[in-house]
Design an enzyme around this catalytic site. Structure first.
Site, PDB file in Angstrom:
ATOM      1  N   CYS A  66      -5.514  -3.154   3.059  1.00 13.83           N
ATOM      2  CA  CYS A  66      -5.191  -2.918   4.452  1.00 13.83           C
ATOM      3  C   CYS A  66      -6.429  -2.938   5.369  1.00 13.83           C
ATOM      4  CB  CYS A  66      -4.414  -1.605   4.571  1.00 13.83           C
ATOM      5  SG  CYS A  66      -3.444  -1.443   6.097  1.00 13.83           S
TER       6      CYS A  66
ATOM      7  N   LYS B 295      -9.429   2.031  -2.310  1.00 13.65           N
ATOM      8  CA  LYS B 295      -9.678   1.568  -0.943  1.00 13.65           C
ATOM      9  C   LYS B 295     -11.054   2.026  -0.460  1.00 13.65           C
ATOM     10  CE  LYS B 295      -7.269   1.546   3.551  1.00 13.65           C
ATOM     11  NZ  LYS B 295      -6.066   2.062   4.253  1.00 13.65           N
TER      12      LYS B 295
ATOM     13  N   GLU C 147       0.823  -1.209   0.000  1.00 11.58           N
ATOM     14  CA  GLU C 147       0.000   0.000   0.000  1.00 11.58           C
ATOM     15  C   GLU C 147       0.861   1.265   0.000  1.00 11.58           C
ATOM     16  OE1 GLU C 147      -3.702   1.935   2.587  1.00 11.58           O
ATOM     17  OE2 GLU C 147      -2.330   0.505   3.552  1.00 11.58           O
TER      18      GLU C 147
END
Length: 269
Positions: free
Chosen positions: A158, A123, A41
């Protein structure tokens, strides 16, 4: 399929240095027989370098990602540029579908072995706990998948690991492997060990959690990049130092495990 997960040494704000290190790691992984290479990321700027996000942001058709598309084609490997800061206004100007007309996004891009963009994932779940992410970024709205070397691949990022409903959507789309580029810091080591493994077990799929390595002013990434098979068994893993983790991923194993232990057939929601 030979998967290479690059636990990159990420330096906050050092965009050029981070890109150079990432490209070198891709070269090395390709030489070692990788079919798919995945990066962590915000490997371009460093997750905790919030003041550098705007400076690092580009369109998905910009020169930064063009270098990675070219490298994928050069080596004949699929590549998850796994994630970068995207300038949504610039992407919209280039004709790319975006969730907002302006702002920044935390965006993963999957290129195939011809260097063609096959999947874009922004995300979805933005981290608000002592983080500037929710102030700086626009959340994504779409979930995509792509076929890579005989596998149906999905991407999450994440903090998304804490929201299992997202992974059920991957199951419904026939995903065999979920790539999870991350910037997971100390001290939440046990969470990192548990969540991706749980997502693998409950969805009977491979999960590759690709973390960065490095220290920032007020945080340190814990590394521990790990690939789990559909039983939740560790296939390959790292400590907290920079390195590339290799794993063999077999689409036939996903089908076999789901047939042997058909828990997904018993879903009621």
């Amino acid at each position: 399929m030979r998967l290479a997960c690059v636990q990159l040494s990420v330096e906050g704000g050092d965009v050029q240095g981070n890109l150079d290190r990432a490209l070198t790691a891709i070269d090395d992984a390709a030489e070692r027989g990788a079919d798919l290479v995945a990066l962590p990321e915000l490997f371009d700027v460093g997750y905790f370098a919030f003041d550098s996000y705007a400076r690092a942001a580009e369109s998905l058709d910009g020169p930064k990602l063009a270098r990675f598309a070219e490298r994928a084609a050069e080596h004949d490997v699929a590549l998850l540029a796994g994630t970068v800061v995207e300038d949504l206004e610039a992407s919209a100007t280039d004709g790319i579908e975006v969730p907002a007309d302006s702002g920044l996004a935390n965006t993963a891009v999957l290129f195939d072995a011809d260097g063609e963009r096959r999947l874009v994932y922004r995300k979805h779940h933005l981290f608000g706990y002592d983080s500037a992410e929710t102030d700086l970024l626009v959340p994504g709205e779409r979930v995509g998948t792509a076929e890579v070397a005989g596998l149906r691949v999905g991407v999450s990022t994440c903090y998304d690991l804490r929201f299992p409903e997202l992974y059920r959507e991957f199951v419904d789309r026939g995903v065999d492997l979920v790539l999870v580029p991350s910037a997971w810091p100390y001290p939440r080591v046990e969470h990192w060990r548990t969540l991706p493994r749980a997502r693998a077990i409950e969805n009977l799929a491979y999960v590759a959690a690709i973390n960065g390595s490095g220290s920032f002013d007020d945080a340190e990434l814990l590394g521990r990049t790990t690939v789990y098979d559909p039983w939740g068994t560790t296939v390959a893993s790292a400590d907290d130092d920079p390195r590339t983790v290799f794993a063999e991923v077999d689409p036939g194993r996903v089908a076999a495990v789901r047939e042997d232990f058909p828990a997904l057939r018993d879903r009621r929601l």
